[in-house]
Design an enzyme around this catalytic site. Structure first.
Site, PDB file in Angstrom:
ATOM      1  N   HIS A 197       2.190  49.826 -68.726  1.00 18.82           N
ATOM      2  CA  HIS A 197       0.947  49.270 -68.209  1.00 18.82           C
ATOM      3  C   HIS A 197       0.089  48.930 -69.417  1.00 18.82           C
ATOM      4  CE1 HIS A 197       1.738  52.002 -64.516  1.00 18.82           C
ATOM      5  NE2 HIS A 197       2.221  50.797 -64.283  1.00 18.82           N
ATOM      6  N   GLU A 200       5.219  45.775 -64.221  1.00 17.86           N
ATOM      7  CA  GLU A 200       4.973  45.252 -62.878  1.00 17.86           C
ATOM      8  C   GLU A 200       3.532  44.766 -62.765  1.00 17.86           C
ATOM      9  OE1 GLU A 200       2.939  47.723 -62.004  1.00 17.86           O
ATOM     10  OE2 GLU A 200       3.865  49.560 -62.735  1.00 17.86           O
TER      11      GLU A 200
END
Length: 337
Positions: free
Chosen positions: A252, A290
């Protein structure tokens, strides 16, 4: 931005600077003012390296330094050919040099060079943490090594003319900065983690206690500019959405400082972050992410660094794009300098 072809000095993470004098097909490298190696270069379709004193036995440090200098100066070059009377066994064992069918000739490959962990890792290189399969929160996965503390990665980015480094987050040092970044409108739009100092302290403490996630601060010239979470994908919520391997790592990413935004900066820190994760455990074959599927800018930056979009899928809180970068593709196609 600096041109690699104009290099005359190359700082190393451990402190000394590698200096070079190249003229008339000869290259002399010095380290901390002391001669390291003197070479004769034969350039053509391939680059051949000969010691000016053929009977000399070069140190592994000298061989590594010459490879670093030449690969950094010529980002497109994939191989170097050494001509040595004496084969350095340590360089062969490490993968720095490879034997060829020609007597006295050895090959150095860019893709192997950048997989050597030192001097980029902040901690001494160890063998991979022993594997023991365990079950936690209903998921079977390898037990993870204790998380590191302090600086874990450092490299001088020649294109930026600046150091890129990664260190582990320290809550007492970084909480206010993390809170400011999360509460900026731009970051909150994608992270949706705006909140108070105490909320963010609780958020970071939970991650600190979680063995599957490592929180990192990215720095340019030691100035913090970004926050990263590196997680083991096998234990993460992403695992059911693709064919996850035991040592896949996920990321992230958050750039907090506005003056460190831009594609040239992303190219630097994203390649450094992925490089660190592949060096951290040689069993890691993929790095995944993602981002929100509508975050076209971030997806574009990742594709520029050789990630590919495997598919889109639905998390409970967002529509996500599954971005994947394999070890082989990274080291063959991403031009680290």
């Amino acid at each position: 931005m600096p041109n690699p072809q104009d290099l005359s000095a190359l700082p190393l993470p451990a402190g000394p600077t590698l200096n070079a004098d190249e003229s008339d097909g000869r290259l002399t490298l010095t380290l901390a003012g002391q001669p390291l190696v003197r070479l004769r270069l034969a350039r053509g379709e391939a680059l051949h390296l000969h010691l000016q004193n053929p009977g000399e036995v070069p140190s592994v440090q000298a061989l590594w330094a010459a490879a670093y200098w030449l690969f950094a100066r010529e980002p497109e070059r994939q191989q170097l050919f050494w001509h040595l009377e004496h084969t350095p066994d340590e360089a062969l064992r490490s993968g720095l040099l490879l034997a060829t069918d020609v007597a006295g000739q050895l090959r150095c490959e860019r893709t192997l060079f950048w997989q050597l962990p030192q001097p980029w890792l902040g901690l001494p290189s160890n063998e991979a943490y022993p594997q023991q399969m365990i079950i936690s929160t209903g998921k079977r996965h390898p037990a993870r090594a204790p998380k590191p503390r302090g600086e874990v990665y450092r490299r001088f980015d020649i294109r930026l003319g600046a150091w890129i480094s990664l260190r582990t987050l320290e809550i007492d040092v970084d909480l206010a900065r993390f809170n400011r970044w999360q509460n900026s409108t731009r970051v909150a739009n994608f992270w949706q983690e705006s909140g108070s100092l105490e909320q963010h302290r609780d958020y970071l403490q939970k991650l600190d206690a979680d063995p599957h996630t490592l929180t990192l601060i990215g720095c340019f010239d030691d100035e913090p500019f970004a926050y990263f979470e590196a997680y083991w994908a096998k234990e993460d919520r992403i695992a059911p959405f693709y064919d996850v391997d035991d040592y896949d790592r996920g990321i992230h990413m958050l750039v907090g400082e506005e003056h460190h935004r831009g594609p040239h900066k992303v190219a630097s820190w994203l390649s450094a972050l992925v490089h660190y994760l592949f060096l951290d455990d040689p069993r890691t074959q993929r790095v995944v992410a993602e981002p929100r599927a509508d975050n076209a800018r971030m997806i574009g930056h990742m594709q520029n660094q050789c990630f590919h979009c495997e598919k889109e899928f639905d998390f409970p809180h967002k529509r996500a794009a599954l971005m994947i970068l394999g070890r082989e593709r990274f080291f063959e196609r991403c031009g680290l300098v």
